[in-house]
Enzyme design. Structure first.
Site, PDB file in Angstrom:
ATOM      1  N   TYR A  58       0.858  -1.184   0.000  1.00 25.97           N
ATOM      2  CA  TYR A  58       0.000   0.000   0.000  1.00 25.97           C
ATOM      3  C   TYR A  58       0.892   1.231   0.000  1.00 25.97           C
ATOM      4  O   TYR A  58       1.520   1.556   1.017  1.00 25.97           O
ATOM      5  CB  TYR A  58      -0.910  -0.019   1.228  1.00 25.97           C
ATOM      6  CG  TYR A  58      -1.933   1.097   1.257  1.00 25.97           C
ATOM      7  CD1 TYR A  58      -3.143   0.966   0.589  1.00 25.97           C
ATOM      8  CD2 TYR A  58      -1.688   2.272   1.958  1.00 25.97           C
ATOM      9  CE1 TYR A  58      -4.095   1.984   0.614  1.00 25.97           C
ATOM     10  CE2 TYR A  58      -2.621   3.295   1.992  1.00 25.97           C
ATOM     11  CZ  TYR A  58      -3.824   3.145   1.319  1.00 25.97           C
ATOM     12  OH  TYR A  58      -4.756   4.147   1.344  1.00 25.97           O
ATOM     13  N   THR A  71       2.405   6.984   1.749  1.00 24.53           N
ATOM     14  CA  THR A  71       3.375   7.945   2.279  1.00 24.53           C
ATOM     15  C   THR A  71       4.443   8.287   1.245  1.00 24.53           C
ATOM     16  O   THR A  71       4.925   7.423   0.514  1.00 24.53           O
ATOM     17  CB  THR A  71       4.036   7.373   3.541  1.00 24.53           C
ATOM     18  OG1 THR A  71       3.027   7.095   4.507  1.00 24.53           O
ATOM     19  CG2 THR A  71       5.043   8.338   4.124  1.00 24.53           C
ATOM     20  N   SER A 129       1.427  12.323   7.087  1.00 25.35           N
ATOM     21  CA  SER A 129       0.088  12.454   7.643  1.00 25.35           C
ATOM     22  C   SER A 129      -0.799  13.384   6.822  1.00 25.35           C
ATOM     23  O   SER A 129      -2.020  13.241   6.824  1.00 25.35           O
ATOM     24  CB  SER A 129       0.176  12.959   9.088  1.00 25.35           C
ATOM     25  OG  SER A 129       0.858  12.018   9.896  1.00 25.35           O
ATOM     26  N   GLY A 154       5.949  -0.687   3.250  1.00 28.70           N
ATOM     27  CA  GLY A 154       6.273  -2.056   3.643  1.00 28.70           C
ATOM     28  C   GLY A 154       5.970  -3.054   2.544  1.00 28.70           C
ATOM     29  O   GLY A 154       4.895  -3.017   1.946  1.00 28.70           O
ATOM     30  N   GLN A 184       8.870  -0.456  42.691  1.00 25.65           N
ATOM     31  CA  GLN A 184       8.728  -1.356  41.547  1.00 25.65           C
ATOM     32  C   GLN A 184       7.253  -1.638  41.264  1.00 25.65           C
ATOM     33  O   GLN A 184       6.830  -1.695  40.102  1.00 25.65           O
ATOM     34  CB  GLN A 184       9.478  -2.670  41.823  1.00 25.65           C
ATOM     35  CG  GLN A 184       9.673  -3.553  40.610  1.00 25.65           C
ATOM     36  CD  GLN A 184      10.777  -3.080  39.674  1.00 25.65           C
ATOM     37  OE1 GLN A 184      11.192  -1.931  39.740  1.00 25.65           O
ATOM     38  NE2 GLN A 184      11.254  -3.964  38.811  1.00 25.65           N
ATOM     39  N   THR A 191       3.676   6.524  14.606  1.00 31.96           N
ATOM     40  CA  THR A 191       3.594   7.449  13.472  1.00 31.96           C
ATOM     41  C   THR A 191       2.765   6.908  12.315  1.00 31.96           C
ATOM     42  O   THR A 191       2.172   7.691  11.574  1.00 31.96           O
ATOM     43  CB  THR A 191       5.002   7.808  12.950  1.00 31.96           C
ATOM     44  OG1 THR A 191       5.779   6.615  12.795  1.00 31.96           O
ATOM     45  CG2 THR A 191       5.712   8.728  13.920  1.00 31.96           C
ATOM     46  N   GLU A 216      -0.402   4.892  10.372  1.00 29.39           N
ATOM     47  CA  GLU A 216      -1.861   4.992  10.544  1.00 29.39           C
ATOM     48  C   GLU A 216      -2.233   6.344  11.166  1.00 29.39           C
ATOM     49  O   GLU A 216      -3.251   6.469  11.846  1.00 29.39           O
ATOM     50  CB  GLU A 216      -2.396   3.852  11.426  1.00 29.39           C
ATOM     51  CG  GLU A 216      -2.283   2.485  10.807  1.00 29.39           C
ATOM     52  CD  GLU A 216      -3.090   2.344   9.528  1.00 29.39           C
ATOM     53  OE1 GLU A 216      -4.041   3.115   9.328  1.00 29.39           O
ATOM     54  OE2 GLU A 216      -2.761   1.458   8.726  1.00 29.39           O
ATOM     55  N   ASP A 234       0.043  10.124  12.479  1.00 29.73           N
ATOM     56  CA  ASP A 234       0.960  10.546  13.532  1.00 29.73           C
ATOM     57  C   ASP A 234       0.195  10.788  14.831  1.00 29.73           C
ATOM     58  O   ASP A 234      -0.913  11.341  14.831  1.00 29.73           O
ATOM     59  CB  ASP A 234       1.671  11.835  13.106  1.00 29.73           C
ATOM     60  CG  ASP A 234       2.525  12.406  14.217  1.00 29.73           C
ATOM     61  OD1 ASP A 234       3.633  11.900  14.432  1.00 29.73           O
ATOM     62  OD2 ASP A 234       2.054  13.344  14.895  1.00 29.73           O
TER      63      ASP A 234
END
Length: 703
Positions: free
Chosen positions: A148, A151, A157, A190, A352, A444, A446, A448
């Protein structure tokens, strides 16, 4: 000859196994009952079956190379694993859910991930029936592999600012795809760098001299015979990243590439083939439904992310003994039956607990909120099918803000848990370092995490103005409009809390979160509408408003599910009283910890006084201490197998030091007693002054 640790040596007693067994005995509930309540028996049966297949698979079983190998080796192995997962998908006829379970368990993104998560869903949701037949069917068979491409090097964005163009030519009935500038190069895509044969390209649609903004086009980018780039296409990998290096994030540029009219995904908007006339979509909001679904999945995924980090840190903190608590010394029964005092488990220290227990609560909050988001998504789909879009805007705004909030929580949780593991947390063997690097991009992609909050705030401002003007009735009311209406009815209200124990009242806490959020919205609208403060100057306040709204959503969903036995769990598993009680404690802990972190907002609203806030902080510590006996059981309930964790510190058996040393033995630098590089770089230095030394038969030097 490889270096190895002496096998007769054992860790200092008590062993990690013994310590974890003791922890599990303390629990006030049965872990299996909570696990079943979270997932349901059907899901657990699927997970166990798939896990067994993967743990016994010759390609998928061993993950050890991840800690020792460079990018080229890891990328090749990830390709082999991705191919094997596809083979198992076909062999076992896995559903999408079952494949998702396998992907979760294997826990390594590959060049094929965007093919399933973005390429195919986009064709399904935005393609016509003919386009689905042409592309979706071969994609499901992996005859083509897609990505896809949205960007760009210069735009992320701001989708409206994308520079790639698709100009339609009616004479040839083709679109001309072009990258007019360097910054128009698609970047970070990707699956594009090496694997993809096709891409869904978001490009500005230009027809009849008009620019209609970004639209999706499906484009073949590589030759199916030899995988070489097609003419006019420059494509490759963008190089190493901070993490996520088993994914071939790529770049692509188009030099006046012609693609057919059929290439434009045309379920909603299309171009008339002969004339180039632009046919508008029936409703511009339809695409938002898919975005809501994606972000609902991100919320639910954050449950696994935070739970995983917490599991490692809590188990290790129960096993790691450090120092002594003089007021409450740790005693164990030795093998000879005698009792002796040992060092204190790190988990017994309040600091803790203060660091880790709210993170466990975050995981459960994400679970219930993610389930509710899925329920609301399906309800909204039914409404839209009937032509009712009134529910969509509020849902989309909330999903945008939640994506921002929960991924920020996830990133922070992993790092905090890593630090809570002390020095050993710095080792990749902890299972947290690489995990952090690979999850970090979620902040960032999907959308920012800061820009997304503007969508949330913009909708809340619109809702506030509508409620104030009396334009929203009971039929059109939403979650947002209801709490805003409550505030407008009593804008000077104060919290009814007179003791620390009052801050364990779920209704008291919920009222505080509602008031705080509505107050922030009211002040922002006054600044914008009356004081004429610019949007840009309000961005910090806008971020805080979105964060407050989404924290309220998480508190509401958590409380609603655990105090009112809401049906939003969707597992059909009954909740037993001990499980319900501990989940209620976690809901209170989550609420109090958020209140503590966001003190400034709550105090400046005037709803909570400084005295009351001191009470709340005191109650927070009380609740943390009450959860201590259940800490290990609460993370165990997420049922994250050692195969997934791949951690020396967080294993279910507690054998931290045995696993840590075994993993060190596998370090390639230890495969020889004298490492490569000695003769070339070390020996020349230490032997330059050899006249000053005498060496005995064992090689021990003496002056």
């Amino acid at each position: 000859m490889a270096i190895s640790f002496p096998k007769h040596l054992k860790p200092l007693e008590p062993s990690g196994t013994v310590l974890l067994q003791e922890e599990r005995k303390k629990a006030t509930f049965q872990t299996a009952q909570l696990t079943n309540f979270i997932y349901g028996t059907e899901y657990l049966e699927k997970k166990n079956r798939i896990q067994s297949i993967m743990e016994n698979d010759p390609i998928l079983a061993d993950k050890s190379h991840r800690y020792y190998s460079g990018r080229l080796v890891r990328f090749r192995k990830s390709l082999a694993a991705a191919k094997r997962l596809v083979e198992l998908l076909k062999e076992h006829n896995w559903t999408d859910e079952e494949y998702g379970i396998a992907d979760l368990l294997f826990d390594e993104s590959s060049a094929f991930r965007l093919h399933r998560s973005m390429f195919m869903p986009t064709i399904l949701n935005q393609g016509t029936e003919e386009q689905q037949k042409m592309y979706l069917e071969p994609a499901r068979r992996y005859e083509i592999i897609g990505c896809y491409a949205q960007t760009e090097l210069g735009h992320g964005s701001n989708v409206r600012g994308l520079e790639t163009t698709a100009t339609y030519h009616p004479v040839t009935e083709t679109f001309e795809l072009n990258s007019p500038t360097l910054t128009s190069a698609k970047w970070w895509i990707g699956g594009l760098g090496v694997a993809a044969t096709h891409a869904i390209v978001m490009a500005r649609l230009i027809s009849q001299g008009k620019d209609f903004g970004p639209h999706p086009f499906i484009v073949q980018i590589r030759n199916l015979a030899n995988h070489e780039p097609l003419e006019g296409i420059t494509v490759g990998d963008i190089g190493p990243k901070f993490g996520f290096n088993t994914v071939d994030n790529g770049f692509i540029l188009f030099d006046h590439v012609r693609i057919p009219h059929f290439a434009m995904l045309a379920r909603y908007a299309r171009i008339e083939k002969k004339t180039g006339e632009y046919i508008t979509p029936p409703n511009s909001k339809l695409a938002y439904g898919t975005m809501v679904y994606v972000r609902a999945n991100i919320v639910l995924e954050s449950r696994n992310v935070i739970a995983r980090a917490a599991t490692v840190a809590v188990r290790y903190s129960a096993v790691r003994i450090q120092g002594s608590d003089a007021s409450n010394p740790k005693r164990i029964t030795a093998a000879d039956g005698s009792e002796k005092i040992v060092e204190t488990p790190v988990l017994d220290y309040t600091m803790q607990q203060f660091r880790l227990f709210p993170i466990i609560a975050q995981a459960y909050a994400c679970h219930f909120t993610g389930k509710e988001m899925h329920r609301m998504y399906h309800e909204n789909q039914e409404r839209m099918a009937q032509g009712d879009f009134s529910y969509l805007a509020d849902l989309h705004a909330s999903s945008s803000g939640l994506k921002s909030l929960v991924t920020t929580l996830g990133v922070n949780a992993i790092e905090e848990c890593r630090r809570a593991c002390g020095g050993h947390g710095y080792s990749l063997f902890s299972g947290l370092g690489q995990f952090y690097q690979d999850y970090l991009p979620k902040a960032t992609w999907e959308g920012d995490n800061y820009l997304l909050t503007q969508q949330t705030a913009r909708h809340l401002f619109k809702t506030f103005r509508s409620v104030r003007a009396g334009k929203i009735n009971d039929k059109s009311s939403t979650f947002s409009s209801k709490y805003i209406a409550e505030y407008l009815s009593f804008p000077q209200a104060q919290l009814p809390a007179a003791s620390p124990q009052d801050f364990s009242n779920s209704e008291v806490l919920l009222s505080a979160f509602k008031y705080r959020t509505a107050y922030l919205i009211a002040k922002a609208i006054h600044a914008i509408d009356i004081e004429k403060i610019t949007w840009n100057d309000m961005l910090v306040d806008i971020y805080r408003i979105s964060r407050a709204h989404c924290q309220l959503l998480m508190v509401y969903n958590f409380i609603n599910a655990t105090f009112n036995r809401s049906s939003n769990n969707n597992t059909n598993a009954a909740i037993t009283p001990p499980v319900k009680e501990v989940l209620q404690q976690m809901a209170i802990l989550f609420s109090l910890s958020v209140l503590d972190q966001e003190a400034a907002d709550f105090l400046t609203s005037g709803y909570i006084s400084s005295t009351q806030f001191t009470m709340a902080r005191k109650q927070l510590i009380t609740v943390i201490k009450s959860i201590r006996p259940n800490a290990v059981a609460l993370v165990d309930a997420f049922d994250l197998p050692d195969y997934l964790l791949n951690s020396a510190l967080g294993g279910s058996n507690g054998n931290v030091y045995e696993v840590m040393t075994a993993m060190a033995e596998r370090e390639p630098l230890n495969h020889k007693k004298v490492a490569d590089g000695y003769d070339e770089f070390i020996r020349p230095l230490i032997h330059q002054g050899k006249a000053c030394w005498s060496v005995d038969q064992r090689g021990v030097a003496r002056l």
